[in-house]
Structures are given as structure tokens and as C-alpha cells.
Design a protein around this motif. Structure first.
Motif, PDB file in Angstrom:
ATOM      1  N   TYR A  14     -11.874  20.138  12.110  1.00 54.24           N
ATOM      2  CA  TYR A  14     -13.217  20.975  11.519  1.00 54.24           C
ATOM      3  C   TYR A  14     -14.444  20.801  12.110  1.00 54.24           C
ATOM      4  O   TYR A  14     -15.348  21.705  12.519  1.00 54.24           O
ATOM      5  N   ILE A  15     -14.757  19.554  12.350  1.00 61.16           N
ATOM      6  CA  ILE A  15     -16.190  18.997  13.183  1.00 61.16           C
ATOM      7  C   ILE A  15     -15.938  19.757  14.593  1.00 61.16           C
ATOM      8  O   ILE A  15     -17.084  20.500  15.150  1.00 61.16           O
ATOM      9  N   THR A  20     -17.626  24.571  18.373  1.00 63.09           N
ATOM     10  CA  THR A  20     -16.949  25.471  19.496  1.00 63.09           C
ATOM     11  C   THR A  20     -16.834  26.716  18.893  1.00 63.09           C
ATOM     12  O   THR A  20     -17.507  27.762  19.299  1.00 63.09           O
ATOM     13  N   TYR A  21     -15.620  26.840  18.151  1.00 64.57           N
ATOM     14  CA  TYR A  21     -15.282  28.339  17.642  1.00 64.57           C
ATOM     15  C   TYR A  21     -16.442  28.986  17.053  1.00 64.57           C
ATOM     16  O   TYR A  21     -16.858  30.130  17.168  1.00 64.57           O
ATOM     17  N   ALA A  26     -21.061  32.965  16.676  1.00 63.92           N
ATOM     18  CA  ALA A  26     -22.602  33.066  16.197  1.00 63.92           C
ATOM     19  C   ALA A  26     -23.378  33.463  17.471  1.00 63.92           C
ATOM     20  O   ALA A  26     -24.108  34.738  17.282  1.00 63.92           O
ATOM     21  N   ASN A  27     -22.725  33.056  18.711  1.00 66.68           N
ATOM     22  CA  ASN A  27     -23.648  33.486  19.824  1.00 66.68           C
ATOM     23  C   ASN A  27     -23.131  34.802  20.619  1.00 66.68           C
ATOM     24  O   ASN A  27     -23.968  35.614  21.081  1.00 66.68           O
ATOM     25  N   ARG A  28     -21.814  34.828  20.766  1.00 65.67           N
ATOM     26  CA  ARG A  28     -21.301  35.870  21.350  1.00 65.67           C
ATOM     27  C   ARG A  28     -20.791  36.950  20.609  1.00 65.67           C
ATOM     28  O   ARG A  28     -20.670  38.198  20.934  1.00 65.67           O
ATOM     29  N   GLY A  92      -6.086  28.160   8.728  1.00 65.08           N
ATOM     30  CA  GLY A  92      -6.525  29.114   7.894  1.00 65.08           C
ATOM     31  C   GLY A  92      -8.058  29.142   7.757  1.00 65.08           C
ATOM     32  O   GLY A  92      -8.717  30.077   7.994  1.00 65.08           O
ATOM     33  N   SER A  93      -8.734  27.905   7.394  1.00 66.89           N
ATOM     34  CA  SER A  93     -10.090  28.102   7.212  1.00 66.89           C
ATOM     35  C   SER A  93     -10.623  28.072   8.607  1.00 66.89           C
ATOM     36  O   SER A  93     -11.835  28.683   8.551  1.00 66.89           O
ATOM     37  N   ILE A  94     -10.319  27.448   9.656  1.00 69.70           N
ATOM     38  CA  ILE A  94     -10.935  27.756  11.102  1.00 69.70           C
ATOM     39  C   ILE A  94     -11.178  29.068  11.440  1.00 69.70           C
ATOM     40  O   ILE A  94     -12.084  29.645  11.832  1.00 69.70           O
ATOM     41  N   PHE A  95      -9.920  29.685  11.447  1.00 64.45           N
ATOM     42  CA  PHE A  95      -9.768  31.097  12.192  1.00 64.45           C
ATOM     43  C   PHE A  95      -9.766  32.311  11.206  1.00 64.45           C
ATOM     44  O   PHE A  95      -9.764  33.503  12.003  1.00 64.45           O
TER      45      PHE A  95
END
Length: 564
Positions: A14-15, A20-21, A26-28, A92-95
Motif C-alpha cells: 500500500y505504501i 508510485t501509482y 494524480a500528475n499524469r 483491488g484497493s490499489i488498482f
């Protein structure tokens, strides 16, 4: 496998994902603009729109999206094995979930803080807005009635939690007054409020408060009525008066509870006694697609889009804060779900006392709760297995079991209450948006819309006279909630497509969720037909038709976008 290794891998994941992702999105992709004026400033009314410190807003956002979801879902789905649950909660939570929550918040920030349903009119068309708002109203209708019931059940099961939960209300009112009216520091006051709350937890352990029957009305029904009255009051007060400071206190409470669980894992290091895979448990629906419906909060949940675009977007002070609140909030919920999985799959095996004095341990303790689907899916079994497993681990760090049970009881009730509060407030927004769309002036306005939200929930709860009426529609909730997640991602995808931005990062989770939950809905409809449950069959078909209609309308819009 040792539970400590699983927790460490998931937390590190998660960290890493956040830095990274999350920052890449946020930026791209969403292209956060720190100079943009947010709705909290542009439309400030000190009722719903108010610029809020990002730590305070994170507390509100996280406690609103969490509720009991990341506890109940994993505590049921563990019946299919802890490996599928861990994989889905992590990936699931990350992507999916964090992208969904973050995207809903950003789109709303750029749309005057309007809900994802209302924004569908601008992003897609007005017909889709009506379809979306109707699905949202249906979901929140069930949420308000069911969570009032759940809290009432918890008050009955954990009477030692009643004192601390209700004393938190004046604590929150005092915190809100001192921070917003007197300009005091929220951090110190928040810590002081939590310390006082835990004093009331200890007192409540020794002074449980049981609701008596009155005039032949059951304690359960009385609690539901009290809770709905409270929900009306809380959702019509300025957000900074009660809702926001209470959620801020609850966020501290959550961090303490999670810290206790982490320390318990570090000290006890219990092995995972639950089976890693159990694809065909007795009486359970198939793992595919129901794993992705049962575990909603903790991986991805449509309700989160309502919070992101309903209350959080009206309080966010800067677009830069949206990554921390939207993406980070979902990852923290995933971390909570990870601790729940370990509590049930490992902590429960440390000891399960039975009524006859016998204590079960290891796989035998797990199987007592998860012998079949009927045993695992009941509310008492879900919450009971978590509370027992968590208490076993926390007890190893020296906190008496009696106080630990009260801590966990207050924790459960507080988060269920936060979900009910936020759902009632958001339902008020939805009723107002529908009234404006249909030009029904009689339903426009804060008190009129809130009355519709609360009275409709009351009717659902008591239509059969028991207060448990909402359970009739509960079998539809999981599929409707996850379909809503897919539809929210659909709106976000079209938003990005219209701006010529890559849509792959929202399209993949959108297609996955719509397919999986549509599949689950069809299987449910088949079951309703076989069992002659005509009410659920008709309502389920209506929701499915609305969903398909919205997808077709959206596909036509996407076609025009890419043909330009």
C-alpha cells in the motif's frame, strides 16, 4: 503461513502504491492543479461547503467510507479461503478502489462539488443523470435503514458500548465549537477528546446500559427510532458542527484500534489457521463472481463515490489534498481489511470460548464459525468472529479482555453510525438533485429533502412492524453497490475521454466491475425466480434495466467522442 508476514507484505504494498501509482494518476492522468479554486472556497456557505484542513477531512472521509464494510465483507469472504481474500483486498484497493474514490473526488471538485450522479448530466446526458440518481437513491435508502438496524443490534449485543458512543456527541459538538468558533488547534483538542472518550469506554465496561421495552415496543425498535431522529438532526446541522468533528474523533479511534491490532500481530504472530483455498464451501455461492461482491469496502465500493462526490468534495481545500484523501483513504481501508482477515483467519484460532465453557483452538475454532455459508453469513457470526479474533491478539499486549471487547464494540458502533450519518446527508443531496431535475419544489430544501430521506428509511425499516424490514432488500445491496462502482468509473472514464486523456486506468476496473457484478446480479435474479421471491426479482430486474440503459447511453457518447 505466519500472519505477520501477510500484514507486512500488504502494508508495504500500500505504501509503495501510494507513492508510485497514486502519484502517477494524480500528475499524469487527473493532472492535479494546486492553483485551482475548490468548491469549498467558491461556494462556501458554512453549512455543506467549507474549506477544511486535510487531516480533519481525511478523518471524515475515511470514517464515512469505512463503516462496517471492511469488517463484514472480509469476515464473510474468508470462507472461500484467505488467499483469494488477500489478493482481492490488496490488488483491488490499489488498482480499482483507490482509482474509483480518487477519480470521483477530482471530478466532483471540478464540478462545483456536485454528486457523481448529478455530474452524469453534464458528462453524459440528462437521462443518465436521472437513471444514476435513482440507483443511488435506492442504495442509500437501504443503507440508512439497515445501518440503523445494525447499530441497534450492536447496542443490544454490546450494552457496554452505549455510554461511550452517545457521550461522543457532546464531545464532538465541543470540539467543533472550539476549533471553528474559538480558533483552537484541532490536533491537541482531537487527542484530548479521544482520551476522554476512552475514559468513557472504561466506565461503560462496568456500567452497561440496556434499553428496556416501552409500551410493548422492543428495545431494537426504540433504538432504530432514536437513531433515525439523530440522523435527521446530524444531517441538517452545519457539517463542521457535529459530522466533521465526530468523524475526526472516530479517525483517531480507528488509528488506535489499528495500532492495537498491529501490536497484537507483532506480539502474538498467530499462524493462519483458516484454509488458504476453499473454493466450494457448503451452501455458498460460487467464488466467481461473488468474491468481488461480498468484499466491497476494502477493495472497491460504489458507496465511496457518493462520499467522495457528496460530502468530501464540498470540504476539500485544495486539489493537491485529493490524492491523500481519495487515494490514500482507500488504501488505509484496505489496510484495515487486511487486519480483519488476519483477525479472523489467525486470531480466531487463538481461542474461541463456547457457552458450555469449552475453548476451541486452531482450525477447529475457525470451522465453528465457518462450517457452512449459513453460519458464516449471519451478522452475529461476522462481527463475532472478528471481535473474538481481534480481542485474542490485543489481549497479548496486556489489555484485559473485558475492556478490549468494549473497545471493539465502540469501534464497530462508531463506524456504523458515521456511515448512517453520511448516507443521510448524501441522500438529502440526492433528493434535492432529483427534485430540481423534475422541478418538484415541494421536495427542495434542506429540511424537506432530509425528511424524505429519514421517513422513507423509517417506512422501509418498519413496513413489517419489526424494524428489520430493510433486510428484505438487503440481498440486492451488494450487487447494486458494486454496479454503482462500475457506473461511477464509467462516468470518470467519459470525463477523461472528453479531455483526450488516457482512459485505460479507469476503463479496465470499470469493465471488470460491471461484468463481475452484472454476472452476480443475473445469478441472484435466477435464484429469486427459483424461490418465487417476486419482490426482489422485480426490483433487481428494474435496477439491471436502469444499468443497461445507462451503459448504452454512455457508449453512444463515447462513440461520438472518439469519432470526432
Amino acid at each position: 503461513m505466519n500472519s505477520l508476514i501477510i500484514v507486512a507484505i500488504m502494508f508495504i504494498g500500500y505504501i509503495a502504491a501510494y507513492h508510485t501509482y497514486g502519484k502517477y494518476l494524480a500528475n499524469r492522468i487527473f493532472r492535479i492543479d494546486v492553483k485551482a479554486i475548490c468548491p469549498s472556497e467558491e461556494l462556501r456557505d458554512d453549512m455543506d461547503y467549507i474549506p477544511t484542513n486535510r487531516q480533519v477531512l481525511f478523518g471524515h472521509h475515511f470514517t464515512s467510507i469505512a463503516g462496517l464494510g471492511p469488517i463484514v465483507g472480509p469476515a464473510i469472504a474468508i470462507i472461500w479461503g484467505w488467499v483469494p481474500a488477500v489478493i482481492w483486498v490488496l490488488l483491488g484497493s490499489i488498482f480499482m478502489g483507490a482509482v474509483h474514490d480518487f477519480g470521483s473526488l477530482v471530478v466532483s471538485l471540478r464540478g462545483q462539488g456536485r454528486s457523481i450522479g448529478e455530474l452524469a448530466s453534464e458528462i453524459i446526458n440528462s437521462r443518465v443523470r436521472t437513471l444514476f440518481l435513482l440507483i443511488i437513491f435506492f442504495e442509500l435508502w437501504i443503507v440508512i435503514a439497515v445501518f440503523a438496524l445494525i447499530i441497534a443490534i450492536l447496542f443490544t449485543s454490546y450494552p457496554q458500548a452505549v455510554l461511550a458512543v452517545w457521550l461522543e456527541v457532546p464531545l464532538a459538538l465541543g470540539l467543533g465549537y472550539l476549533v471553528y468558533k474559538r480558533g483552537k488547534d484541532h490536533t491537541r483538542l482531537g487527542i484530548a477528546a479521544v482520551v476522554i472518550m476512552y475514559v468513557t469506554v472504561v466506565i461503560g465496561t462496568y456500567i452497561p446500559l440496556n434499553m428496556p421495552s416501552l409500551f410493548g415496543v422492543s428495545p431494537l425498535a426504540i433504538w432504530i427510532v432514536i437513531l433515525l431522529i439523530y440522523a435527521y438532526i446530524a444531517s441538517t446541522l452545519p457539517v463542521q458542527t457535529l459530522l466533521q468533528p465526530r468523524d475526526y474523533i472516530n479517525s483517531h479511534q480507528l488509528m488506535i484500534a489499528m495500532t492495537l491490532l498491529i501490536l497484537g500481530v507483532l506480539v502474538a504472530r498467530p499462524p493462519m489457521v483458516a484454509p488458504p483455498f476453499n473454493p466450494s464451501p457448503a451452501g455458498a455461492p460460487p467464488l466467481w463472481p461473488f468474491l468481488f461482491v461480498v468484499i466491497a469496502c476494502g477493495a472497491i465500493s460504489g458507496f465511496h463515490s457518493l462520499v467522495s462526490s457528496g460530502t468530501s468534495s464540498k470540504q476539500c481545500d485544495n486539489e493537491k489534498s485529493s490524492l491523500f484523501i481519495g487515494y490514500g483513504g482507500m488504501l488505509l481501508e484496505g489496510a484495515l481489511a487486511a487486519l480483519v482477515i488476519v483477525s479472523v483467519a489467525a486470531g480466531l484460532g487463538m481461542g474461541l470460548p463456547l457457552a458450555d465453557g469449552q475453548v476451541l483452538r486452531g482450525l477447529e475454532a475457525f470451522n465453528h464459525h465457518y462450517s457452512n455459508w449459513a453460519a458464516a453469513s449471519g451478522l452475529s457470526a461476522k462481527l463475532g468472529s472478528f471481535v473474538t479474533g481481534a480481542a485474542n491478539m490485543i489481549e497479548t499486549i496486556g489489555i484485559p479482555a473485558r475492556i478490549t471487547i468494549t473497545i471493539m464494540g465502540v469501534f464497530l458502533v462508531s463506524f456504523a453510525a458515521t456511515t448512517m450519518d453520511s448516507a443521510t446527508r448524501i441522500q438529502r443531496y440526492v433528493v434535492n438533485e432529483l427534485a430540481e431535475a423534475w422541478n418538484i419544489r415541494a421536495l427542495q430544501g434542506k429540511h424537506k429533502a432530509t425528511t424524505v430521506a429519514v421517513v422513507s428509511a423509517f417506512i422501509l425499516a418498519f413496513y413489517n412492524g419489526s424494524g428489520k424490514g430493510a433486510l428484505t432488500l438487503w440481498p440486492l445491496f451488494g450487487s447494486v453497490n458494486q454496479l454503482l462502482a462500475g457506473l461511477a468509473l464509467l462516468v470518470i472514464t467519459i470525463y477523461l475521454a472528453k479531455r483526450k486523456i488516457k482512459v485505460i486506468y479507469t476503463t479496465v476496473p470499470m469493465v471488470f466491475m460491471i461484468f463481475m457484478t452484472g454476472w452476480a446480479m443475473i445469478l441472484n435474479l435466477e435464484s429469486f425466480f427459483r424461490t418465487s421471491n417476486w419482490l426482489l426479482l422485480v426490483i433487481g430486474l428494474a435496477v439491471l434495466v436502469l444499468e443497461l440503459w445507462m451503459i448504452v447511453e454512455s457508449a453512444l457518447v463515447l462513440k461520438k467522442v472518439y469519432l470526432k
